[in-house]
Design a protein around this motif. Structure first.
Motif, PDB file in Angstrom:
ATOM      1  N   ASP A   1     -39.947   7.594   1.111  1.00 21.07           N
ATOM      2  CA  ASP A   1     -39.241   7.844   2.373  1.00 21.07           C
ATOM      3  C   ASP A   1     -38.745   9.282   2.471  1.00 21.07           C
ATOM      4  O   ASP A   1     -38.906   9.932   3.505  1.00 21.07           O
ATOM      5  CB  ASP A   1     -38.039   6.904   2.514  1.00 21.07           C
TER       6      ASP A   1
ATOM      7  N   ASP B   1     -40.111  11.883   5.133  1.00 22.37           N
ATOM      8  CA  ASP B   1     -39.181  12.414   6.125  1.00 22.37           C
ATOM      9  C   ASP B   1     -39.113  13.940   6.091  1.00 22.37           C
ATOM     10  O   ASP B   1     -38.769  14.573   7.086  1.00 22.37           O
ATOM     11  CB  ASP B   1     -37.779  11.848   5.905  1.00 22.37           C
TER      12      ASP B   1
ATOM     13  N   GLU C   1     -46.230  10.278   4.947  1.00 25.60           N
ATOM     14  CA  GLU C   1     -45.703   9.931   6.268  1.00 25.60           C
ATOM     15  C   GLU C   1     -46.692   9.028   7.007  1.00 25.60           C
ATOM     16  O   GLU C   1     -46.316   7.996   7.576  1.00 25.60           O
ATOM     17  CB  GLU C   1     -45.428  11.209   7.056  1.00 25.60           C
TER      18      GLU C   1
ATOM     19  N   ARG D   1     -46.893   5.549   5.211  1.00 26.27           N
ATOM     20  CA  ARG D   1     -45.692   4.748   5.457  1.00 26.27           C
ATOM     21  C   ARG D   1     -45.677   4.214   6.880  1.00 26.27           C
ATOM     22  O   ARG D   1     -45.398   3.027   7.112  1.00 26.27           O
ATOM     23  CB  ARG D   1     -44.445   5.583   5.202  1.00 26.27           C
ATOM     24  N   ASP D   2     -46.018   5.072   7.860  1.00 25.01           N
ATOM     25  CA  ASP D   2     -46.003   4.648   9.259  1.00 25.01           C
ATOM     26  C   ASP D   2     -47.068   3.588   9.531  1.00 25.01           C
ATOM     27  O   ASP D   2     -46.823   2.634  10.278  1.00 25.01           O
ATOM     28  CB  ASP D   2     -46.192   5.852  10.177  1.00 25.01           C
TER      29      ASP D   2
ATOM     30  N   GLU E   1     -48.249   1.438   7.298  1.00 26.19           N
ATOM     31  CA  GLU E   1     -47.783   0.215   6.638  1.00 26.19           C
ATOM     32  C   GLU E   1     -46.682  -0.457   7.453  1.00 26.19           C
ATOM     33  O   GLU E   1     -46.652  -1.685   7.592  1.00 26.19           O
ATOM     34  CB  GLU E   1     -47.292   0.517   5.223  1.00 26.19           C
ATOM     35  N   TYR E   2     -45.790   0.341   8.034  1.00 30.38           N
ATOM     36  CA  TYR E   2     -44.723  -0.195   8.878  1.00 30.38           C
ATOM     37  C   TYR E   2     -45.316  -0.921  10.083  1.00 30.38           C
ATOM     38  O   TYR E   2     -44.904  -2.040  10.433  1.00 30.38           O
ATOM     39  CB  TYR E   2     -43.817   0.959   9.341  1.00 30.38           C
ATOM     40  N   ALA E   3     -46.322  -0.279  10.701  1.00 34.60           N
ATOM     41  CA  ALA E   3     -46.978  -0.898  11.850  1.00 34.60           C
ATOM     42  C   ALA E   3     -47.682  -2.178  11.451  1.00 34.60           C
ATOM     43  O   ALA E   3     -47.612  -3.199  12.144  1.00 34.60           O
ATOM     44  CB  ALA E   3     -47.975   0.083  12.486  1.00 34.60           C
TER      45      ALA E   3
ATOM     46  N   LEU F   1     -47.001  -4.185   8.898  1.00 34.35           N
ATOM     47  CA  LEU F   1     -46.013  -5.216   8.561  1.00 34.35           C
ATOM     48  C   LEU F   1     -45.408  -5.866   9.804  1.00 34.35           C
ATOM     49  O   LEU F   1     -45.054  -7.030   9.793  1.00 34.35           O
ATOM     50  CB  LEU F   1     -44.909  -4.639   7.693  1.00 34.35           C
ATOM     51  N   ASN F   2     -45.301  -5.084  10.864  1.00 35.60           N
ATOM     52  CA  ASN F   2     -44.693  -5.568  12.088  1.00 35.60           C
ATOM     53  C   ASN F   2     -45.714  -5.988  13.140  1.00 35.60           C
ATOM     54  O   ASN F   2     -45.347  -6.237  14.300  1.00 35.60           O
ATOM     55  CB  ASN F   2     -43.740  -4.507  12.658  1.00 35.60           C
TER      56      ASN F   2
ATOM     57  N   GLU G   1     -47.975  -4.320  14.673  1.00 43.36           N
ATOM     58  CA  GLU G   1     -48.178  -3.325  15.733  1.00 43.36           C
ATOM     59  C   GLU G   1     -49.483  -2.588  15.488  1.00 43.36           C
ATOM     60  O   GLU G   1     -49.928  -2.448  14.349  1.00 43.36           O
ATOM     61  CB  GLU G   1     -47.031  -2.300  15.720  1.00 43.36           C
TER      62      GLU G   1
END
Length: 107
Positions: A55, A59, A92, A95-96, A98-100, A102-103, A105
């Motif tokens: 992170d 960031d 970055e 991570r983005d 993987e976030y998408a 997981l959700n 998106e």
């Protein structure tokens, strides 16, 4: 009186300095920096700190891009700085994505 630099020992030339390759007492280390890095990575993972490091580096991608566009990086550090920016941008993106995922998106 002029100094005779040929007679003056330099850093690592002193006997007993087994850490410097110029020393006659130099001993090749049993482990390299890559071994140390692997141990640190394992420790970060074991202490649940790997995600936090990802992170923080991800960031920092924007800040690193800003620095590269608004300052003069000394020539001897340009390659390492460019590599740092590339790794931060890579983390970055990963991570983005993987976030998408997981959700549920679209990436």
């Amino acid at each position: 009186m002029a100094l005779n630099y040929a007679r003056m020992p330099g850093f690592g030339d002193l006997s007993g300095d087994s850490r410097h390759p110029n020393s006659p007492d130099y001993v090749e280390p049993a482990f390299g920096l890559d071994d140390a890095a692997e141990n640190v990575a394992g420790e970060l993972y074991a202490n649940d700190e790997a995600g936090r490091l990802v992170d923080e580096v991800a960031d920092a991608a924007g800040l690193l891009r800003w620095i590269s566009h608004n300052t003069e990086v000394p020539p001897e550090f340009r390659m390492e700085f460019r590599f740092l920016i590339e790794q931060a941008e890579r983390l970055e993106r990963m991570r983005d994505a993987e976030y998408a995922a997981l959700n549920g998106e679209p990436a």
